[in-house]
Design a protein around this motif. Structure first.
Motif, mmCIF file in Angstrom:
data_model
loop_
_atom_site.group_PDB
_atom_site.id
_atom_site.type_symbol
_atom_site.label_atom_id
_atom_site.label_comp_id
_atom_site.label_asym_id
_atom_site.label_seq_id
_atom_site.Cartn_x
_atom_site.Cartn_y
_atom_site.Cartn_z
ATOM 1 N N SER A 1 0.885 -1.252 -0.136
ATOM 2 C CA SER A 1 0.061 -0.035 0.071
ATOM 3 C C SER A 1 0.875 1.373 -0.040
ATOM 4 N N LYS A 2 2.000 1.248 0.572
ATOM 5 C CA LYS A 2 2.928 2.349 0.653
ATOM 6 C C LYS A 2 3.744 2.433 -0.680
ATOM 7 N N LEU A 3 3.835 1.459 -1.620
ATOM 8 C CA LEU A 3 4.374 1.230 -2.758
ATOM 9 C C LEU A 3 3.514 1.517 -4.179
ATOM 10 N N VAL A 4 2.229 1.326 -4.174
ATOM 11 C CA VAL A 4 1.382 1.600 -5.190
ATOM 12 C C VAL A 4 1.590 3.176 -5.461
ATOM 13 N N GLN A 5 1.124 3.606 -6.873
ATOM 14 C CA GLN A 5 1.090 4.914 -6.981
ATOM 15 C C GLN A 5 -0.296 5.347 -7.482
ATOM 16 N N PRO A 6 -0.662 6.501 -6.470
ATOM 17 C CA PRO A 6 -0.178 7.182 -5.401
ATOM 18 C C PRO A 6 -0.118 6.022 -4.268
ATOM 19 N N PRO A 7 0.672 6.291 -3.484
ATOM 20 C CA PRO A 7 0.663 5.549 -1.973
ATOM 21 C C PRO A 7 -0.795 5.549 -1.413
ATOM 22 N N LEU A 8 -1.036 4.760 -0.943
ATOM 23 C CA LEU A 8 -2.846 4.550 -0.684
ATOM 24 C C LEU A 8 -2.885 5.075 0.856
ATOM 25 N N THR A 9 -3.956 5.862 1.065
ATOM 26 C CA THR A 9 -4.237 6.130 2.368
ATOM 27 C C THR A 9 -5.072 4.978 2.912
ATOM 28 N N THR A 10 -4.807 4.350 4.146
ATOM 29 C CA THR A 10 -5.360 3.141 4.584
ATOM 30 C C THR A 10 -5.715 3.148 6.155
ATOM 31 N N LEU A 11 -6.352 2.333 6.598
ATOM 32 C CA LEU A 11 -6.509 2.338 7.970
ATOM 33 C C LEU A 11 -5.912 0.824 8.570
ATOM 34 N N SER A 12 -4.985 1.274 9.413
ATOM 35 C CA SER A 12 -4.323 0.086 9.886
ATOM 36 C C SER A 12 -4.739 -0.640 11.004
ATOM 37 N N HIS A 13 -4.622 -1.775 11.024
ATOM 38 C CA HIS A 13 -5.045 -2.797 12.292
ATOM 39 C C HIS A 13 -3.710 -3.049 13.072
ATOM 40 N N ARG A 14 -2.586 -2.658 12.393
ATOM 41 C CA ARG A 14 -1.377 -3.228 13.131
ATOM 42 C C ARG A 14 -1.434 -4.754 13.306
ATOM 43 N N GLY A 15 -1.277 -5.656 12.242
ATOM 44 C CA GLY A 15 -1.699 -6.828 12.119
ATOM 45 C C GLY A 15 -0.642 -7.687 12.832
ATOM 46 N N ILE A 16 0.500 -7.352 13.056
ATOM 47 C CA ILE A 16 1.081 -8.043 13.713
ATOM 48 C C ILE A 16 0.979 -8.189 15.542
ATOM 49 N N GLU A 17 0.859 -6.832 15.861
ATOM 50 C CA GLU A 17 0.280 -6.619 17.187
ATOM 51 C C GLU A 17 -0.934 -7.530 17.571
ATOM 52 N N TYR A 18 -1.823 -7.126 16.422
ATOM 53 C CA TYR A 18 -3.342 -7.588 16.593
ATOM 54 C C TYR A 18 -3.208 -9.285 16.654
ATOM 55 N N GLY A 19 -2.596 -9.960 15.836
ATOM 56 C CA GLY A 19 -2.219 -11.355 15.911
ATOM 57 C C GLY A 19 -1.583 -11.838 16.909
ATOM 58 N N ALA A 20 -0.737 -11.380 17.413
ATOM 59 C CA ALA A 20 0.052 -11.742 18.729
ATOM 60 C C ALA A 20 -1.055 -11.683 20.084
ATOM 61 N N ARG A 21 -1.831 -10.527 19.911
ATOM 62 C CA ARG A 21 -2.882 -10.504 21.069
ATOM 63 C C ARG A 21 -3.793 -11.399 21.075
ATOM 64 N N MET A 22 -4.270 -11.860 19.870
ATOM 65 C CA MET A 22 -5.430 -12.675 19.508
ATOM 66 C C MET A 22 -4.866 -14.172 19.811
ATOM 67 N N PHE A 23 -3.585 -14.531 19.675
ATOM 68 C CA PHE A 23 -3.300 -15.709 19.696
ATOM 69 C C PHE A 23 -3.049 -16.017 21.565
#
Length: 98
Positions: free
Chosen positions: A44-66
């Motif tokens: 998402s930061k590499l496409v043109q133009p870089p994409l505005t997005t809502l981050s769920h902080r996937g690694i942190e989220y996955g660790a807490r879910m585990f």
């Protein structure tokens, strides 16, 4: 035709498809239409133009879910947590009123 100023997609991959469709129709991102995705995947930061997005902080989220799942397996208790998201503003959005 229909007038709109923004497209918000439920994930970044859908936003990539919207980007292709919108630009293929002659629209410019963000000059004509702002574009937002959700999940902030790697490209998402590499496409043109870089994409505005809502981050769920996937690694942190996955660790807490585990941790929640492991706790449930050990104790049988159900624990609920709420996860916040962060808006990552990049070049696919035009400033409000601009």
């Amino acid at each position: 035709g229909m007038k709109f100023s923004a497209v918000i997609c439920t994930n970044d991959l859908m936003a990539y498809g919207a980007l292709k469709t919108l630009t293929g129709s002659g629209l410019r991102i963000p000059e004509d239409v702002s574009l937002v995705g959700m999940d902030d995947i790697l490209y998402s930061k590499l496409v043109q133009p870089p994409l505005t997005t809502l981050s769920h902080r996937g690694i942190e989220y996955g660790a807490r879910m585990f941790d929640i799942l492991l706790d449930h397996m050990r104790t049988g208790k159900v624990r609920r947590e709420y996860f916040s998201s962060e808006l990552v503003i990049r070049e696919s959005c035009r400033r409000y009123g601009g």
